[in-house]
Design an enzyme around this catalytic site. Structure first.
Site, PDB file in Angstrom:
ATOM      1  N   PHE A  83       0.846  -1.197   0.000  1.00 38.20           N
ATOM      2  CA  PHE A  83       0.000   0.000   0.000  1.00 38.20           C
ATOM      3  C   PHE A  83       0.884   1.251   0.000  1.00 38.20           C
ATOM      4  CE2 PHE A  83      -2.845   3.236   1.655  1.00 38.20           C
ATOM      5  CZ  PHE A  83      -3.924   3.044   0.805  1.00 38.20           C
TER       6      PHE A  83
ATOM      7  N   ASP B  18       1.397  -4.185   9.030  1.00 36.88           N
ATOM      8  CA  ASP B  18       0.211  -3.359   8.790  1.00 36.88           C
ATOM      9  C   ASP B  18      -0.964  -4.334   8.701  1.00 36.88           C
ATOM     10  OD1 ASP B  18      -1.910  -1.921   7.730  1.00 36.88           O
ATOM     11  OD2 ASP B  18      -0.653  -0.697   6.423  1.00 36.88           O
TER      12      ASP B  18
ATOM     13  N   TYR C 128     -11.375   1.913  10.312  1.00 37.70           N
ATOM     14  CA  TYR C 128     -12.591   2.195   9.524  1.00 37.70           C
ATOM     15  C   TYR C 128     -12.948   1.106   8.522  1.00 37.70           C
ATOM     16  CZ  TYR C 128      -8.752   4.202   6.742  1.00 37.70           C
ATOM     17  OH  TYR C 128      -7.566   4.404   6.083  1.00 37.70           O
ATOM     18  N   LYS C 129     -12.143   0.068   8.422  1.00 37.14           N
ATOM     19  CA  LYS C 129     -12.493  -0.988   7.457  1.00 37.14           C
ATOM     20  C   LYS C 129     -13.360  -2.037   8.159  1.00 37.14           C
ATOM     21  CE  LYS C 129      -8.177  -0.549   4.816  1.00 37.14           C
ATOM     22  NZ  LYS C 129      -8.586   0.470   3.882  1.00 37.14           N
TER      23      LYS C 129
ATOM     24  N   ARG D  30     -12.334  -6.099  -5.866  1.00 38.50           N
ATOM     25  CA  ARG D  30     -12.290  -6.663  -4.507  1.00 38.50           C
ATOM     26  C   ARG D  30     -13.707  -6.829  -3.933  1.00 38.50           C
ATOM     27  NH1 ARG D  30      -8.179  -2.954  -1.146  1.00 38.50           N
ATOM     28  NH2 ARG D  30      -9.980  -1.579  -1.265  1.00 38.50           N
TER      29      ARG D  30
HETATM   30  C1  LIG Z   1      -2.749  -1.535   3.941  1.00 40.30           C
HETATM   31  C2  LIG Z   1      -3.220  -0.129   4.213  1.00 40.30           C
HETATM   32  N1  LIG Z   1      -2.506   0.662   5.041  1.00 40.30           N
HETATM   33  C3  LIG Z   1      -2.908   1.917   5.308  1.00 40.30           C
HETATM   34  C4  LIG Z   1      -4.053   2.449   4.731  1.00 40.30           C
HETATM   35  C5  LIG Z   1      -4.514   3.844   4.990  1.00 40.30           C
HETATM   36  O1  LIG Z   1      -3.852   4.535   5.966  1.00 40.30           O
HETATM   37  P1  LIG Z   1      -4.499   5.855   6.581  1.00 40.30           P
HETATM   38  O2  LIG Z   1      -5.589   5.412   7.523  1.00 40.30           O
HETATM   39  O3  LIG Z   1      -3.380   6.529   7.244  1.00 40.30           O
HETATM   40  O4  LIG Z   1      -5.073   6.651   5.482  1.00 40.30           O
HETATM   41  C6  LIG Z   1      -4.815   1.660   3.877  1.00 40.30           C
HETATM   42  C7  LIG Z   1      -6.039   2.227   3.276  1.00 40.30           C
HETATM   43  O5  LIG Z   1      -6.764   1.668   2.532  1.00 40.30           O
HETATM   44  C8  LIG Z   1      -4.387   0.338   3.599  1.00 40.30           C
HETATM   45  O6  LIG Z   1      -5.082  -0.436   2.772  1.00 40.30           O
END
Ligand SMILES: Cc1ncc(COP(=O)(O)O)c(C=O)c1O
Length: 408
Positions: free
Chosen positions: A130, A203, A228-229, A377
């Site tokens: 990402f 992550d 938020y996911k 997805r």
């Molecule tokens: C693997 C991953 N890391 C980080 C993020 C986003 O990070 P942030 O909450 O800082 O925007 C996402 C967003 O889709 C993601 O898929």
């Protein structure tokens, strides 16, 4: 409804009616008969508990005008929520804090890991991760840092082999890849990293709330992720940071702010980090978002997590079985592994026209997400989806690809 392959749909119905977890969807704001929602983007389903939290925070706001922050528990919320989330992450108390964005938490975690490896070395990532993870690592692995960023174009086996060759100080990985949906074997990689002298940073954005996690048991050093996911904390919900207890003596959080001070309300002029996870807070927490996030976490804690992960795996199995049975000739390629333990929160299909197809499906009532160049997805949630929803989504997808329409 006029559906093709009625035998297969009939096979799905008892899988739903016999599973008491199917009733969970009534605890969500999920009343969309004209749409099949499998959006793997950035917004998980809204529980009624999270919905009610908006009223709660409004009344707390009104109350606090009289009683102050302490009455509403806002000050302790990031740590309190961290311990609640720890149950989902397999992390014992006092190692998780809920705050800030994933990007900022990744910056904090990688900075800490670098502090723990003063001799420098390689920060190893998988290529094509990402973007924010790559940017944070690029920003920290500057020539003056003593660390070199290495992005390996290869799979888990290649990561294992690279670790074995030596020189890796920090292994920094997305546990579930945001495009393929492949979930790495955390225990195996942590063991190899430990033997090769590397620290681990994961992550968990596409893993948290999507399956069982065992951060303590695997010996993970640091982890971050999104609220938020799949956790359902709402748009822009705070992220989280895990720091294994054995690293909590490294009180060099980045950046330093008053909320991470040993005694924030003493208003001292010189910074002294708090001895626990509070050290990783920076400024005033986003109270409104936190109240909603905490309600979402409380909802999770009322559920039988083991049964939920079994249901998630069963829904994924239905997806793959339906795909194999109904769509062998559509040019779609399943990119996510078939084994449940190698899957995170979504299943990914590859097709050269993915972008246009996702738009077309949306007009027909099927909401999924696209990741360039060619990935579609399907986020599958054991909280809200039924086997028949999975089946109907693939029937609609197949019909659209063959230029027909299927009424929802
Ligand atoms: C693997 C991953 N890391 C980080 C993020 C986003 O990070 P942030 O909450 O800082 O925007 C996402 C967003 O889709 C993601 O898929």
């Amino acid at each position: 409804m006029n559906r093709p392959a009625p035998m297969l749909r009939a096979h799905c119905e008892p899988l739903d009616s016999l599973d008491p977890l199917t009733a969970l969807r009534r605890q969500f704001v999920w009343d969309e008969p004209q749409r099949l929602r499998f959006d793997g983007n950035s917004i998980g389903p809204m529980s009624l508990q999270a919905r009610q939290a908006f009223d709660l925070v409004a009344s707390q706001w009104h109350e606090q005008a009289r009683f102050g922050w302490s009455r509403c528990g806002w000050f302790e919320a990031p740590l309190r929520m961290g311990d609640k989330l720890g149950v989902l992450l397999g992390a014992g108390e006092g190692q998780v804090v809920v705050c800030d964005s994933t990007s900022l938490n990744l910056h904090k975690a990688l900075s800490l890991a670098m502090t723990a490896r003063p001799g420098g070395g390689v920060v190893l990532m998988q290529a094509g991760g990402f973007p924010t993870d790559e940017y944070v690592a690029q920003g920290l692995c500057l020539p003056t840092s003593g660390f070199t960023l290495e992005r390996l174009a290869g799979d888990e086996q290649a990561l294992m082999a690279r670790l074995a060759r030596g020189g890796v100080a920090i292994l920094c990985l997305s546990h579930t890849d945001y495009r393929s949906g492949e979930r790495l074997d955390m225990a195996r990689l942590c063991e190899q990293a430990r033997q090769c002298g590397a620290l681990t940073l994961f992550d968990l954005s596409h893993s948290a709330g999507a399956g069982a996690l065992f951060l303590d048991d695997c010996g993970v050093d640091f982890a971050v992720g999104c609220g938020y996911k799949y956790l359902g904390g709402g748009p822009g919900a705070p992220g989280f940071l895990y720091v294994a207890r054995r690293h909590q003596h490294l009180h060099r959080p980045a950046p330093w702010g008053w909320m991470g001070h040993e005694n924030p309300l003493a208003f001292e002029s010189d910074y002294k980090a708090h001895p626990g996870m509070r050290a990783h807070l920076v400024g005033t927490p986003g109270v409104i978002a936190n109240v909603v996030m905490e309600a979402a976490l409380d909802h999770w804690l009322g559920l039988d997590l083991a049964a939920l992960w079994v249901r998630r795996a069963a829904l994924a199995k239905t997806f793959i079985a339906t795909l194999d049975a109904l769509l062998p000739d559509t040019g779609l390629q399943l990119v996510t592994p078939r084994e449940a333990q190698r899957q995170g929160g979504f299943l990914a299909l590859r097709h050269p026209d993915a972008a246009a197809l996702v738009e077309r499906f949306e007009q027909a009532g099927l909401i999924i997400s696209h990741r360039p160049p060619d990935v579609m997805r399907f986020a599958i949630s054991p909280l809200v989806h039924r086997h028949v929803d999975v089946f109907d989504a693939l029937v609609l997808l197949g019909a659209q690809m063959r230029g027909r329409t299927v009424p929802l």
